[in-house]
Scaffold this active site. Structure first.
Site, PDB file in Angstrom:
ATOM      1  N   GLY A 129       9.473  48.637 103.293  1.00 39.07           N
ATOM      2  CA  GLY A 129      10.613  49.211 104.001  1.00 39.07           C
ATOM      3  C   GLY A 129      10.922  50.576 103.436  1.00 39.07           C
ATOM      4  O   GLY A 129      10.645  51.611 104.044  1.00 39.07           O
ATOM      5  N   ARG A 171      24.428  54.029  98.884  1.00 38.04           N
ATOM      6  CA  ARG A 171      23.584  53.689  97.737  1.00 38.04           C
ATOM      7  C   ARG A 171      24.118  54.193  96.391  1.00 38.04           C
ATOM      8  O   ARG A 171      24.096  53.446  95.410  1.00 38.04           O
ATOM      9  CB  ARG A 171      22.148  54.181  97.945  1.00 38.04           C
ATOM     10  CG  ARG A 171      21.438  53.505  99.123  1.00 38.04           C
ATOM     11  CD  ARG A 171      19.959  53.881  99.189  1.00 38.04           C
ATOM     12  NE  ARG A 171      19.225  53.309  98.085  1.00 38.04           N
ATOM     13  CZ  ARG A 171      18.753  53.996  97.063  1.00 38.04           C
ATOM     14  NH1 ARG A 171      18.926  55.320  96.993  1.00 38.04           N
ATOM     15  NH2 ARG A 171      18.108  53.393  96.089  1.00 38.04           N
ATOM     16  N   CYS A 187      38.996  58.066 100.331  1.00 33.47           N
ATOM     17  CA  CYS A 187      40.079  57.932  99.353  1.00 33.47           C
ATOM     18  C   CYS A 187      39.750  56.873  98.308  1.00 33.47           C
ATOM     19  O   CYS A 187      40.434  55.856  98.176  1.00 33.47           O
ATOM     20  CB  CYS A 187      41.380  57.603 100.086  1.00 33.47           C
ATOM     21  SG  CYS A 187      42.836  57.782  99.045  1.00 33.47           S
ATOM     22  N   GLU A 188      38.678  57.100  97.562  1.00 30.89           N
ATOM     23  CA  GLU A 188      38.266  56.250  96.443  1.00 30.89           C
ATOM     24  C   GLU A 188      37.488  57.087  95.446  1.00 30.89           C
ATOM     25  O   GLU A 188      36.676  57.933  95.843  1.00 30.89           O
ATOM     26  CB  GLU A 188      37.352  55.102  96.916  1.00 30.89           C
ATOM     27  CG  GLU A 188      38.054  54.022  97.699  1.00 30.89           C
ATOM     28  CD  GLU A 188      37.239  52.745  97.740  1.00 30.89           C
ATOM     29  OE1 GLU A 188      36.404  52.541  96.836  1.00 30.89           O
ATOM     30  OE2 GLU A 188      37.445  51.950  98.666  1.00 30.89           O
TER      31      GLU A 188
END
Length: 433
Positions: free
Chosen positions: A290, A328, A358-359
């Site tokens: 993949g 990721r 907002c983090e």
């Protein structure tokens, strides 16, 4: 190898300027290179064909979970690639992209009865069984379909492979290691041998082989080789017990050079190793790459919102891409090289590369050395074609990134960015409100 290169001072995807795409589609946008997808499939195909004596007519089944865009699947399917799927939705995507059911493998630890019934009726190549409970459920589903008068046509016994957990885990992060003793995938060796016997005695399934996948982003062939030796030994044991074993599904997991490394094993070396392990077994192998096929075939194109240079010395490069577009780094602490679409002069300076969500977790990199950038400059996250768009969300009610396919000098939007009206229209307000 990929086809994202500087031409006349501007980064291009094959023959198309990324500036052109940004102007016409906006940002953030995923851009995929059809030429890179074809090249990567070709490398795997050539390697397998060079070892037909040990691998048979090996199936290369792209892991749809890495990138499920229909156009990406269409490019690969047109070359003869199959599909490794883990849901009914992924099976439907593969079929819609023109991949025949005879080249579709159905994996996953939590297949529902409805999904199993769908896979059986579509006639997929094989169903990878991951537990005793699932085997019994699968047998019951087949029996029920055969007895259902509303089901048209003959219901054939599905080919099944028993997924083995060899207690050999590997991968670039604990969350993508799948073959360790404590991981949820597959069953231990002795249980797998017993399950094969149970399947062989059933009137409703056709056991054809074993399956194994120990992890993702593996850059050392040793754990893979050790796992495949376990599978070879099991094959020999099953045959000694009178069972037929004609296929071995060896999963995927071979890593890609996110950092520009040169020590990542090439597909040819990987396939040669597998051929050495399987030599003389007379089986047909299946591989499920993949990341290997898609990662370097895609970039995430983003625009600088502004640069925040604080008085404490920290420098924040704020982009319009965020963790909801590329998960990721936040999820796996993963590295992605960041490049300006139009290189700029100046000494490299440390930047924290962040998005607008907002983090604090919405941070792509800390202290990344970059030449000075300014508002409206374009940048790309390299090697973003796998596990990028497929993991996207509308967190903070941010429209998901658009997706574009480039093929030589041609390009097309293959997944439009939703409008705010599109997003809000999907949520009907309860009628009593």
């Amino acid at each position: 190898m990929h086809f994202f290169e500087l031409k006349d001072g501007v980064l291009h995807a094959e023959g198309v300027s990324l500036e052109t795409i940004a102007e016409q589609v906006g940002t953030p946008t995923y851009v995929y290179s059809a030429g890179t997808l074809r090249r990567h499939y070709g490398l795997m195909r050539d390697a397998c064909d060079a070892h037909k004596g040990a691998l048979g007519e090996a199936l290369i089944a792209f892991a749809v979970k890495a990138n499920s865009n229909l156009s990406v699947l269409k490019v690969l399917g047109a070359m003869g690639c199959g599909a490794d799927t883990v849901s009914e939705g992924e099976i439907r995507r593969a079929l819609k992209a023109g991949i025949p059911a005879s080249k579709i493998i159905f994996s996953g630890v939590g297949k529902t009865d409805a999904e199993l019934a769908f896979a059986i009726q579509q006639g997929v190549r094989q169903i990878n069984v991951e537990s005793s409970t699932e085997l019994q459920r699968l047998i019951a589903v087949v029996k029920s379909l055969k007895q259902d008068p509303t089901v048209s046509g003959r219901v054939a016994n599905p080919d099944v492979a028993i997924r083995v957990n060899p207690k050999i885990g590997a991968g670039g992060h604990a969350k993508i290691t799948t073959g360790g003793a404590g991981d949820k995938f597959g069953v231990p060796v002795e249980e797998a041998l017993d399950l094969y016997a149970v399947a062989s005695s059933s009137e409703h399934v056709n056991p054809v082989g074993l399956a194994c996948h120990i992890g993702s982003q593996i850059t050392d062939l040793t754990p893979l080789e050790n796992a495949f030796k376990v599978i070879r030994g099991m094959t020999e044991t099953l045959r000694e017990q009178g069972h037929t074993v004609t296929r071995l599904d060896l999963g995927g997991g071979l890593g890609v050079p996110y950092y520009g490394e040169t020590n990542t094993p090439p597909p040819a070396d990987y396939i040669a190793m597998v051929a050495g392990v399987l030599d003389g077994l007379n089986v047909e192998a299946a591989f499920e790459p993949g990341r290997l096929m898609a990662a370097n075939a895609g970039v995430l194109l983003s625009r600088v919102v502004h640069v925040n240079e604080r008085t404490d010395g920290r420098r924040f490069l704020v982009l319009d891409a965020a963790m909801n577009d590329l998960m990721r780094p936040a999820l796996y602490e993963a590295f992605h090289d960041v490049k300006p679409v139009r290189p700029v002069d100046g000494a490299a300076l440390p930047h924290d590369i962040v998005g607008p969500v907002c983090e604090t977790g919405d941070t792509f990199a800390r202290d990344r050395e970059l030449a000075p950038l300014k508002a409206d400059d374009l940048v790309v996250f390299m090697s973003a074609g796998a596990y990028g768009a497929v993991m996207g969300s509308e967190y903070n009610t941010r429209p998901m990134a658009a997706e574009v396919l480039v093929d030589g000098g041609r390009w097309a939007v293959i997944k439009p960015r939703p409008t705010y009206e599109d997003i809000l229209s999907r949520e009907p307000i309860a009628e009593w409100l």
